[in-house]
Design a protein around this motif. Structure first.
Motif, mmCIF file in Angstrom:
data_model
loop_
_atom_site.group_PDB
_atom_site.id
_atom_site.type_symbol
_atom_site.label_atom_id
_atom_site.label_comp_id
_atom_site.label_asym_id
_atom_site.label_seq_id
_atom_site.Cartn_x
_atom_site.Cartn_y
_atom_site.Cartn_z
ATOM 1 N N ASP A 173 28.242 -18.676 24.643
ATOM 2 C CA ASP A 173 28.785 -19.448 25.793
ATOM 3 C C ASP A 173 28.186 -20.690 25.885
ATOM 4 O OD1 ASP A 173 30.741 -17.497 25.706
ATOM 5 O OD2 ASP A 173 29.706 -16.433 27.474
ATOM 6 N N ARG A 174 26.688 -20.639 26.036
ATOM 7 C CA ARG A 174 25.961 -21.999 26.339
ATOM 8 C C ARG A 174 25.980 -22.841 25.054
ATOM 9 N NH1 ARG A 174 20.734 -20.432 29.940
ATOM 10 N NH2 ARG A 174 21.849 -18.478 31.097
ATOM 11 N N PHE A 175 26.072 -22.267 23.802
ATOM 12 C CA PHE A 175 26.153 -23.208 22.617
ATOM 13 C C PHE A 175 27.609 -24.086 22.745
ATOM 14 C CE2 PHE A 175 28.183 -24.102 18.659
ATOM 15 C CZ PHE A 175 27.089 -24.937 18.228
ATOM 16 N N LEU A 176 28.695 -23.436 23.045
ATOM 17 C CA LEU A 176 29.817 -23.999 23.178
ATOM 18 C C LEU A 176 29.950 -24.922 24.456
ATOM 19 C CD1 LEU A 176 32.330 -21.009 22.490
ATOM 20 C CD2 LEU A 176 31.592 -22.954 21.011
ATOM 21 N N ALA A 177 29.191 -24.802 25.566
ATOM 22 C CA ALA A 177 29.171 -25.705 26.732
ATOM 23 C C ALA A 177 28.482 -26.812 26.502
ATOM 24 C CB ALA A 177 28.602 -24.797 27.962
ATOM 25 N N GLY A 178 27.357 -26.738 25.671
ATOM 26 C CA GLY A 178 26.692 -28.011 24.759
ATOM 27 C C GLY A 178 25.543 -28.661 25.816
ATOM 28 N N LYS A 179 25.151 -27.851 27.047
ATOM 29 C CA LYS A 179 24.097 -28.569 27.442
ATOM 30 C C LYS A 179 22.694 -28.219 26.857
ATOM 31 C CE LYS A 179 21.631 -28.378 31.994
ATOM 32 N NZ LYS A 179 21.473 -27.398 33.209
ATOM 33 N N SER A 180 21.761 -29.252 26.768
ATOM 34 C CA SER A 180 20.393 -28.996 26.299
ATOM 35 C C SER A 180 19.382 -29.590 27.105
ATOM 36 C CB SER A 180 20.519 -29.449 24.755
ATOM 37 O OG SER A 180 20.701 -30.976 24.923
ATOM 38 N N VAL A 181 18.198 -29.068 26.973
ATOM 39 C CA VAL A 181 16.990 -29.568 27.512
ATOM 40 C C VAL A 181 16.059 -29.844 26.433
ATOM 41 C CG1 VAL A 181 17.671 -28.530 29.784
ATOM 42 C CG2 VAL A 181 16.206 -27.165 28.004
ATOM 43 N N PRO A 182 14.961 -30.675 26.701
ATOM 44 C CA PRO A 182 14.027 -31.012 25.824
ATOM 45 C C PRO A 182 13.214 -29.545 25.456
ATOM 46 C CG PRO A 182 13.781 -32.521 27.231
ATOM 47 C CD PRO A 182 14.894 -31.411 27.660
ATOM 48 N N LEU A 183 12.866 -29.039 24.166
ATOM 49 C CA LEU A 183 12.123 -28.068 23.727
ATOM 50 C C LEU A 183 10.539 -28.422 23.315
ATOM 51 C CD1 LEU A 183 11.442 -25.017 23.139
ATOM 52 C CD2 LEU A 183 12.736 -25.443 20.889
ATOM 53 N N ARG A 184 9.555 -28.645 24.296
ATOM 54 C CA ARG A 184 8.575 -29.185 23.756
ATOM 55 C C ARG A 184 7.491 -28.015 22.868
ATOM 56 N NH1 ARG A 184 9.829 -34.162 25.042
ATOM 57 N NH2 ARG A 184 10.126 -34.655 27.133
ATOM 58 N N VAL A 185 6.992 -28.657 21.852
ATOM 59 C CA VAL A 185 6.081 -28.149 21.020
ATOM 60 C C VAL A 185 4.924 -28.321 21.266
ATOM 61 C CG1 VAL A 185 8.023 -27.648 19.269
ATOM 62 C CG2 VAL A 185 6.378 -29.416 19.073
ATOM 63 N N VAL A 186 3.912 -27.299 20.958
ATOM 64 C CA VAL A 186 2.502 -27.385 21.126
ATOM 65 C C VAL A 186 1.950 -27.880 19.799
ATOM 66 C CG1 VAL A 186 0.332 -26.252 21.870
ATOM 67 C CG2 VAL A 186 2.460 -25.956 23.122
ATOM 68 N N GLN A 187 1.129 -28.697 19.490
ATOM 69 C CA GLN A 187 0.134 -28.953 18.339
ATOM 70 C C GLN A 187 -1.092 -28.153 18.631
ATOM 71 O OE1 GLN A 187 0.229 -32.890 16.452
ATOM 72 N NE2 GLN A 187 -2.040 -33.046 17.098
ATOM 73 N N VAL A 188 -1.251 -27.317 17.202
ATOM 74 C CA VAL A 188 -2.347 -26.715 17.246
ATOM 75 C C VAL A 188 -3.248 -27.418 15.988
ATOM 76 C CG1 VAL A 188 -3.496 -24.354 16.755
ATOM 77 C CG2 VAL A 188 -1.146 -24.473 18.061
ATOM 78 N N SER A 189 -4.606 -27.527 16.348
ATOM 79 C CA SER A 189 -5.311 -28.557 15.450
ATOM 80 C C SER A 189 -6.525 -27.844 15.355
ATOM 81 C CB SER A 189 -5.479 -30.026 15.791
ATOM 82 O OG SER A 189 -4.096 -30.545 16.092
ATOM 83 N N GLN A 190 -7.376 -28.258 14.249
ATOM 84 C CA GLN A 190 -8.870 -27.814 14.307
ATOM 85 C C GLN A 190 -9.369 -29.271 13.431
ATOM 86 O OE1 GLN A 190 -8.948 -24.212 11.655
ATOM 87 N NE2 GLN A 190 -10.335 -23.450 13.207
ATOM 88 N N ARG A 191 -10.819 -29.399 13.478
ATOM 89 C CA ARG A 191 -11.258 -30.697 13.088
ATOM 90 C C ARG A 191 -11.206 -30.869 11.434
ATOM 91 N NH1 ARG A 191 -15.110 -29.106 16.527
ATOM 92 N NH2 ARG A 191 -15.578 -30.565 18.302
#
Length: 416
Positions: A173-191
């Protein structure tokens, strides 16, 4: 003039993990998803995973071509009349000029859980950037919007649950409605050890950070990490496997030594005010692009439970980080230091009551930060979106978590 293809004609990429959760994905696709998409006139291309890592490899190898095909599908065919034909006969020649729209949108539907979504995100970013983070494939002139729709059929459905989506029909139902918001991702790093200056190897702020993986759900140390790790042995139990594993780890409760540094702006939950406030030694206006030698806040442990996340809920009813927002630029930190079995049971029990543990338990500390670094005095293990990262002791194994602002990384949007 011919027919001008439109973005609506480009197929939805439907990633099916038939082995996710209780293995209901194929049945959901046949009985609910496919009929709904057919009725709505939405073409789709099925990508069925066959093993762990399949989705990540698929997108790593194919995302650039997929995006090229998408752009070409919405190109504007222009006709140029006579005179240019090689036979000199004045024939009509048709050429296609690619004039992409202001926003290129690629839609991906994931029929699976958080693990499958994690693979899609990392495969897309690896395929776009490769081993060179300065890749020009995505830049200011071409930056696609990648919309993810998640049909929650996995054992872990934190992203969908945090948006109040717990059924296939609700997700459709939500897919067909088409509303979206940013999906922020977290960068995981090492030296990057190849850039380490031996004279400064003990400086916790020194060195070039090399991205290892991107997460969208949860990173953890301690009880949560051990629970997820041991739950791998109980997959046949479905979601119940996490409860069984959690009880086992509570019976044999351990404390986990670590140093946790929060850099830049920090907010801390104030129990007396029942709200998050700026930490005394930092300001909310500080930017993460500013180099900072010393942490704003340090937690020294030992930790019973430590979680860094972008999602408020990990499963229906369990809300460990009630202030988390998948779309903001903050990383939510839940820290419980050195408590016993009775206390952790009470804390986790109240986490199932609309996140009341944050307000009611003195041993629960809650922060929001944009940069978090963790190191352990001995070899340790971190959970990163259900995968596991073994880290070396001390500053050599230090891991950095950051909700970076790079628009070439933050390409994802969640259909809600």
């Amino acid at each position: 003039m011919g027919i001008r293809p439109t973005s609506e004609k480009f197929p939805l990429l439907l990633v099916l993990n038939p082995n996710a959760g209780k293995k209901t994905g194929q049945d959901q696709l046949t009985k609910i998803i496919q009929p709904a998409l057919n009725k709505a006139g939405i073409p789709f291309r099925l990508v069925e995973t066959t093993a762990k890592g399949f989705a990540q490899t698929y997108f790593k190898e194919n995302i650039q071509q997929i995006l090229v095909d998408l752009v070409q599908s919405i190109a504007v065919p222009e006709q140029q009349e006579g005179g240019g034909g090689g036979d000199g006969a004045g024939t009509t020649a048709t050429t296609t000029t690619t004039t992409g729209p202001p926003e290129i949108v690629l839609k991906i539907m994931v029929v699976g859980g958080d693990g499958t979504t994690h693979e899609v995100i990392n495969g897309v970013l690896q395929g776009i950037h490769g081993s060179d983070s300065t890749s020009s494939f995505v830049n200011d002139n071409f930056r696609p919007k990648i919309q993810l729709s998640i049909i929650p059929t996995g054992t872990g459905n934190a992203i969908a649950t945090s948006q109040g989506v717990t059924t296939t029909q609700a997700a459709l139902d939500r897919f067909l409605a088409g509303k979206s918001v940013p999906l922020r991702v977290v960068q995981v790093s090492q030296r990057d050890k190849s850039h380490t200056n031996d004279n400064s190897s003990n400086d916790i702020t020194h060195g070039v950070w090399k991205p290892l993986v991107y997460t969208a759900v949860v990173n953890s140390l301690g009880l949560h990490c051990s629970t997820v790790f041991d739950a791998e042995g109980y997959r046949s139990l479905g979601n119940t496997r996490f409860k069984v594993s959690a009880l086992k780890n509570i019976v044999f409760l351990k404390q986990y030594q670590a140093r946790v540094d929060l850099f830049g702006p920090v907010q801390k939950y104030d129990r007396s005010l029942n709200q998050l406030v700026a930490s005394d030694n930092t300001t909310i206006t500080t930017t993460t692009t500013t180099s900072q030698e010393h942490p704003s806040t340090t937690l020294l442990g030992p930790f019973t439970y430590l979680m860094l996340t972008k999602q408020s809920s990990l499963e229906p009813g369990f809300v460990p980080t009630p202030f988390a927002n998948t779309s903001d630029e903050w990383l939510d930190i839940l820290a419980v230091q050195n408590v016993g079995r009775g206390q952790i049971l009470e804390i986790l029990g109240d986490a199932t009551k609309e996140g009341r543990h944050v307000q009611q338990h003195e041993k629960v500390e809650y922060f929001k930060a944009k940069v978090v670094e963790i190191e352990t005095p001995t070899k340790g293990r971190l959970c990163v979106d259900g995968e596991f990262l073994d880290v070396a002791a001390g500053s050599e194994g230090r891991v950095r978590f950051e909700v970076i602002s790079d628009p070439n990384i933050q390409l994802f949007h969640l259909i809600v």
